[in-house]
Design a protein around this motif. Structure first.
Motif, PDB file in Angstrom:
ATOM      1  N   UNK A  21       0.854  -1.229   0.002  1.00 41.82           N
ATOM      2  CA  UNK A  21       0.091  -0.167   0.197  1.00 41.82           C
ATOM      3  C   UNK A  21       0.896   1.164   0.006  1.00 41.82           C
ATOM      4  N   UNK A  22       0.543   2.201  -0.912  1.00 42.52           N
ATOM      5  CA  UNK A  22       1.438   3.539  -0.917  1.00 42.52           C
ATOM      6  C   UNK A  22       0.106   4.354  -0.152  1.00 42.52           C
ATOM      7  N   UNK A  23       0.693   4.892   0.688  1.00 46.91           N
ATOM      8  CA  UNK A  23      -0.189   5.871   1.404  1.00 46.91           C
ATOM      9  C   UNK A  23      -0.360   7.287   0.836  1.00 46.91           C
ATOM     10  N   UNK A  24      -1.066   7.585  -0.246  1.00 46.25           N
ATOM     11  CA  UNK A  24      -0.436   8.906  -0.873  1.00 46.25           C
ATOM     12  C   UNK A  24      -1.470   9.934  -0.371  1.00 46.25           C
ATOM     13  N   UNK A  25      -2.576   9.701   0.314  1.00 45.32           N
ATOM     14  CA  UNK A  25      -3.050  10.808   1.045  1.00 45.32           C
ATOM     15  C   UNK A  25      -2.276  11.273   2.306  1.00 45.32           C
ATOM     16  N   UNK A  26      -1.871  10.194   2.945  1.00 45.89           N
ATOM     17  CA  UNK A  26      -0.943  10.742   4.117  1.00 45.89           C
ATOM     18  C   UNK A  26       0.343  11.364   3.630  1.00 45.89           C
ATOM     19  N   UNK A  27       0.807  11.019   2.631  1.00 44.63           N
ATOM     20  CA  UNK A  27       2.183  11.549   1.904  1.00 44.63           C
ATOM     21  C   UNK A  27       1.908  13.078   1.695  1.00 44.63           C
ATOM     22  N   UNK A  28       0.619  13.343   0.934  1.00 48.43           N
ATOM     23  CA  UNK A  28       0.560  14.606   0.753  1.00 48.43           C
ATOM     24  C   UNK A  28       0.138  15.542   1.756  1.00 48.43           C
ATOM     25  N   UNK A  29      -0.372  15.149   3.105  1.00 48.67           N
ATOM     26  CA  UNK A  29      -0.449  15.651   4.058  1.00 48.67           C
ATOM     27  C   UNK A  29       0.671  16.187   4.665  1.00 48.67           C
TER      28      UNK A  29
END
Length: 140
Positions: free
Chosen positions: A103-111
């Protein structure tokens, strides 16, 4: 096998994410004044756009999430998903070279990028995650 806390988006929701990513790509082209593809170079431009946008509104943040996720989805044969254990964060689940799912946590990384500045670069995150996708046997 996929982690039970991950749930793939329905085809309609996944299509909506692609449409949002395309909106972001077009806006990024206007911002950069040049053609933009779904690749690491575009993520460098996105980092610059974020850097120049203090206190971005939530809809704009969502476009950035969609674009980052779509880069991973297209480049690493991923699928859009929701990570339930992270409060319903948008994620892209990508296969590793050895067949596991990551899983690549894209939302968390943008935050993290918005809060932490360039030290949380999306372009660098992409490189790091791409390496993990090539190296790890079983991540999720």
């Amino acid at each position: 096998m996929m982690d039970s806390s991950l749930q793939l988006l329905s085809p309609d929701r996944a299509r909506q994410m692609v449409e949002l990513a395309e909106q972001a790509r077009r806006q990024l082209e206007r911002f950069a004044g040049q053609p933009v593809r779904y690749d690491a170079t575009a993520l460098q431009l996105l980092d610059e756009w974020i850097e120049r946008t203090p206190s971005p509104p939530r809809p704009l943040q969502f476009l950035w999430i969609a674009f980052l996720g779509e880069v991973f989805r297209r480049r690493h044969s991923g699928e859009w998903a929701i990570h339930q254990s992270d409060g319903g964060q948008l994620t892209v689940v990508c296969p590793t070279e050895r067949g596991a799912l990551h899983p690549v946590d894209v939302a968390a990384q943008v935050s993290r990028r918005i809060a932490g500045g360039i030290a949380e670069s999306l372009a660098l995150y992409y490189v790091r995650q791409s390496i993990l996708l090539r190296e790890h046997e079983d991540i999720a």
